[in-house]
Design an enzyme around this catalytic site. Structure first.
Site, mmCIF file in Angstrom:
data_model
loop_
_atom_site.group_PDB
_atom_site.id
_atom_site.type_symbol
_atom_site.label_atom_id
_atom_site.label_comp_id
_atom_site.label_asym_id
_atom_site.label_seq_id
_atom_site.Cartn_x
_atom_site.Cartn_y
_atom_site.Cartn_z
ATOM 1 N N GLY A 1 -4.521 -4.095 7.291
ATOM 2 C CA GLY A 1 -5.926 -4.357 7.591
ATOM 3 C C GLY A 1 -6.086 -5.343 8.741
ATOM 4 O O GLY A 1 -5.116 -5.947 9.219
ATOM 5 N N LEU B 1 -7.677 -8.384 9.056
ATOM 6 C CA LEU B 1 -7.346 -9.793 8.809
ATOM 7 C C LEU B 1 -5.854 -9.951 8.528
ATOM 8 O O LEU B 1 -5.203 -10.882 9.033
ATOM 9 C CB LEU B 1 -8.174 -10.323 7.621
ATOM 10 C CG LEU B 1 -7.830 -11.741 7.164
ATOM 11 C CD1 LEU B 1 -8.035 -12.757 8.285
ATOM 12 C CD2 LEU B 1 -8.667 -12.129 5.943
ATOM 13 N N ASP C 1 -0.298 0.078 -3.814
ATOM 14 C CA ASP C 1 -1.708 0.253 -4.161
ATOM 15 C C ASP C 1 -2.057 -0.792 -5.217
ATOM 16 O O ASP C 1 -1.451 -0.806 -6.293
ATOM 17 C CB ASP C 1 -1.912 1.681 -4.700
ATOM 18 C CG ASP C 1 -3.382 2.004 -4.935
ATOM 19 O OD1 ASP C 1 -4.170 1.062 -5.167
ATOM 20 O OD2 ASP C 1 -3.727 3.193 -4.880
ATOM 21 N N ALA D 1 -8.999 -4.692 0.031
ATOM 22 C CA ALA D 1 -10.369 -4.700 -0.504
ATOM 23 C C ALA D 1 -11.071 -3.394 -0.176
ATOM 24 O O ALA D 1 -10.667 -2.671 0.739
ATOM 25 C CB ALA D 1 -11.165 -5.857 0.120
ATOM 26 N N TYR E 1 -21.670 -4.369 -2.717
ATOM 27 C CA TYR E 1 -20.435 -4.952 -2.182
ATOM 28 C C TYR E 1 -20.320 -6.425 -2.582
ATOM 29 O O TYR E 1 -19.286 -6.873 -3.088
ATOM 30 C CB TYR E 1 -20.428 -4.790 -0.664
ATOM 31 C CG TYR E 1 -19.350 -5.571 0.072
ATOM 32 C CD1 TYR E 1 -18.015 -5.189 0.018
ATOM 33 C CD2 TYR E 1 -19.689 -6.691 0.837
ATOM 34 C CE1 TYR E 1 -17.034 -5.903 0.708
ATOM 35 C CE2 TYR E 1 -18.723 -7.401 1.536
ATOM 36 C CZ TYR E 1 -17.396 -7.007 1.464
ATOM 37 O OH TYR E 1 -16.433 -7.726 2.149
HETATM 38 N N1 LIG Z 1 -14.598 -7.473 8.074
HETATM 39 C C1 LIG Z 1 -15.486 -8.427 7.796
HETATM 40 O O1 LIG Z 1 -16.435 -8.673 8.583
HETATM 41 C C2 LIG Z 1 -15.352 -9.244 6.552
HETATM 42 C C3 LIG Z 1 -16.349 -10.199 6.284
HETATM 43 C C4 LIG Z 1 -16.226 -10.983 5.138
HETATM 44 C C5 LIG Z 1 -15.152 -10.826 4.280
HETATM 45 N N2 LIG Z 1 -14.216 -9.878 4.550
HETATM 46 C C6 LIG Z 1 -13.096 -9.746 3.599
HETATM 47 O O2 LIG Z 1 -11.893 -9.942 4.302
HETATM 48 C C7 LIG Z 1 -10.849 -9.193 3.669
HETATM 49 C C8 LIG Z 1 -10.097 -8.383 4.723
HETATM 50 O O3 LIG Z 1 -11.040 -7.545 5.381
HETATM 51 P P1 LIG Z 1 -10.697 -6.712 6.685
HETATM 52 O O4 LIG Z 1 -11.903 -6.780 7.547
HETATM 53 O O5 LIG Z 1 -9.363 -7.086 7.210
HETATM 54 O O6 LIG Z 1 -10.675 -5.268 6.037
HETATM 55 P P2 LIG Z 1 -9.804 -3.962 6.364
HETATM 56 O O7 LIG Z 1 -9.352 -3.970 7.771
HETATM 57 O O8 LIG Z 1 -10.626 -2.823 5.855
HETATM 58 O O9 LIG Z 1 -8.538 -4.181 5.432
HETATM 59 C C9 LIG Z 1 -8.560 -3.916 4.066
HETATM 60 C C10 LIG Z 1 -7.270 -3.235 3.741
HETATM 61 O O10 LIG Z 1 -7.212 -3.030 2.325
HETATM 62 C C11 LIG Z 1 -6.574 -1.790 2.132
HETATM 63 N N3 LIG Z 1 -6.837 -1.281 0.789
HETATM 64 C C12 LIG Z 1 -7.958 -0.677 0.314
HETATM 65 N N4 LIG Z 1 -7.769 -0.320 -0.961
HETATM 66 C C13 LIG Z 1 -6.519 -0.700 -1.309
HETATM 67 C C14 LIG Z 1 -5.730 -0.576 -2.466
HETATM 68 N N5 LIG Z 1 -6.210 0.014 -3.573
HETATM 69 N N6 LIG Z 1 -4.475 -1.087 -2.466
HETATM 70 C C15 LIG Z 1 -3.968 -1.669 -1.361
HETATM 71 N N7 LIG Z 1 -4.648 -1.785 -0.211
HETATM 72 C C16 LIG Z 1 -5.914 -1.313 -0.182
HETATM 73 C C17 LIG Z 1 -7.158 -0.894 3.216
HETATM 74 O O11 LIG Z 1 -6.370 0.245 3.403
HETATM 75 P P3 LIG Z 1 -7.097 1.616 3.873
HETATM 76 O O12 LIG Z 1 -7.747 1.303 5.196
HETATM 77 O O13 LIG Z 1 -5.949 2.572 3.965
HETATM 78 O O14 LIG Z 1 -8.114 1.941 2.817
HETATM 79 C C18 LIG Z 1 -7.125 -1.852 4.409
HETATM 80 O O15 LIG Z 1 -5.881 -1.787 5.082
HETATM 81 C C19 LIG Z 1 -11.521 -8.372 2.583
HETATM 82 O O16 LIG Z 1 -11.391 -9.038 1.345
HETATM 83 C C20 LIG Z 1 -12.994 -8.377 2.977
HETATM 84 O O17 LIG Z 1 -13.833 -8.223 1.859
HETATM 85 C C21 LIG Z 1 -14.286 -9.086 5.673
#
Ligand SMILES: NC(=O)c1ccc[n+]([C@@H]2O[C@H](COP(=O)([O-])OP(=O)(O)OC[C@H]3O[C@@H](n4cnc5c(N)ncnc54)[C@H](OP(=O)(O)O)[C@@H]3O)[C@@H](O)[C@H]2O)c1
Length: 302
Positions: free
Chosen positions: A27, A29, A53, A77, A142
């Site tokens: 992901g 982050l 997973d 997530a 969410y």
């Molecule tokens: N992006 C933002 O603006 C934002 C803001 C506030 C908080 N956050 C939090 O920051 C954290 C990281 O976010 P991010 O933006 O880096 O998100 P991201 O790029 O969508 O990364 C999330 C990763 O989790 C993986 N995932 C989903 N379901 C899973 C499972 N069952 N088992 C293992 N891996 C799984 C996804 O894989 P797939 O892509 O293959 O599904 C993806 O690689 C999250 O907790 C999010 O809620 C993000």
């Protein structure tokens, strides 16, 4: 070395390599967390959904027994905010139920959990910054599932570090600045909402906070890892336009009413950083200065 005794300095003096497992490891982050920890000499094991997973508790427990990490940073997530409105149960399964299982499994191997959460646990009605201890009141599905995940993690693993962030951008994801930069280059203008306030935050800065929290063995609790200051999506887009040599005047301000989304968005998503200051960790600097530093790297991959 395990749990709350995690300390990078002590470990290297003892000749023990500190090991951190990252879930959701491909992901946006996660990619910067990996880079930051590795730059500090930490052994990082990153796994994404294909290899680990977090819904698969037996596989998770087995992997933890095998790796015996000192800490686990859960970057996995359900992050699709609008889709969560249509399938809250699906989002809850990953953001809350799997988080609870993960926290339980992490506790069993004596590792420390770092769990990532969001500004969406707040309703955005406060005009002053939300501090870590303020009561949560999510507006949408969410946020509800992420708030439940925070409780689940802290309940099963009281030593957990909850790191809330917001408005993330990074080189490793399809984030707002990349989308807007592509749109500006293609269309020559953009209409962007100017009535939602927040803190654009670079994943590289959040990674630094996570590493600092682990390195200093910070007390369990909630920490806000967002940039300082605040702007609107319109203000951020003007900065993005400037970074790619486009006149910011082509960015037109619109209201949220003109740009309706499935999920409600908080109006004032501004987080305060008191809990970081209390443990001696420097909060992230002003959003516009951090964007200046990060923009080249982030936009290079657009
Ligand atoms: N992006 C933002 O603006 C934002 C803001 C506030 C908080 N956050 C939090 O920051 C954290 C990281 O976010 P991010 O933006 O880096 O998100 P991201 O790029 O969508 O990364 C999330 C990763 O989790 C993986 N995932 C989903 N379901 C899973 C499972 N069952 N088992 C293992 N891996 C799984 C996804 O894989 P797939 O892509 O293959 O599904 C993806 O690689 C999250 O907790 C999010 O809620 C993000």
């Amino acid at each position: 070395m395990a749990g709350s005794s995690l300390s990078f300095e002590i470990s290297s003096a003892e000749g023990v390599t500190v090991k951190v497992l990252i879930t959701g490891g491909y992901g946006m982050l996660a990619q910067d967390v990996i880079r930051e920890l590795e730059s500090r000499g930490v052994e990082v094991v990153a796994a994404d959904k294909d290899t680990l997973d977090i819904l698969d508790l037996p596989a998770l427990s087995e992997r933890l027994q095998l790796e015996k990490p000192d800490a686990l940073v859960n970057c996995a997530a359900w992050t699709a905010v609008d889709a969560a409105e249509e399938n809250e149960a699906g989002a809850f399964l990953i953001n809350a139920v799997a988080t609870q299982n993960l926290a339980r499994a992490v506790t069993k191997v004596g590792a420390r959990l770092v769990h990532i959460s969001t500004d969406y646990v707040f309703d955005g009605e406060s005009e002053t910054p939300y501090q870590a201890a303020d009561p949560v009141s999510p507006l949408g599905a969410y946020g509800r599932t992420k708030a439940a995940g925070e409780w689940a993690a802290r309940c099963e693993a009281p030593d957990t570090l909850i790191v809330r962030t917001a408005w993330l951008y990074g080189r490793g994801g399809n984030c707002f600045p990349k989308t807007l930069a592509r749109g500006l280059e293609k269309n020559g203008s953009a209409n962007v909402v100017d009535d939602q306030h927040g803190q654009p935050t670079w994943t590289g800065d959040v990674a630094r906070i996570i590493a600092d929290l682990l390195e200093t063995n910070a007390p369990a609790g909630i920490y806000h890892a967002t940039s300082s200051g605040q702007t609107t999506w319109w203000g951020f887009t003007r900065a993005i336009a400037e970074s790619i040599g486009i006149d910011p005047e082509v960015v037109k301000a619109v209201t949220s009413e003109e740009f309706v989304r499935t999920a409600p968005r908080p109006t004032h998503s501004v987080l305060g950083h008191d809990s970081l200051v209390e443990v001696g960790i420097e909060p992230i600097g002003p959003w516009d200065q951090r964007w200046q530093i990060a923009s080249e790297e982030v936009l290079a991959a657009r």
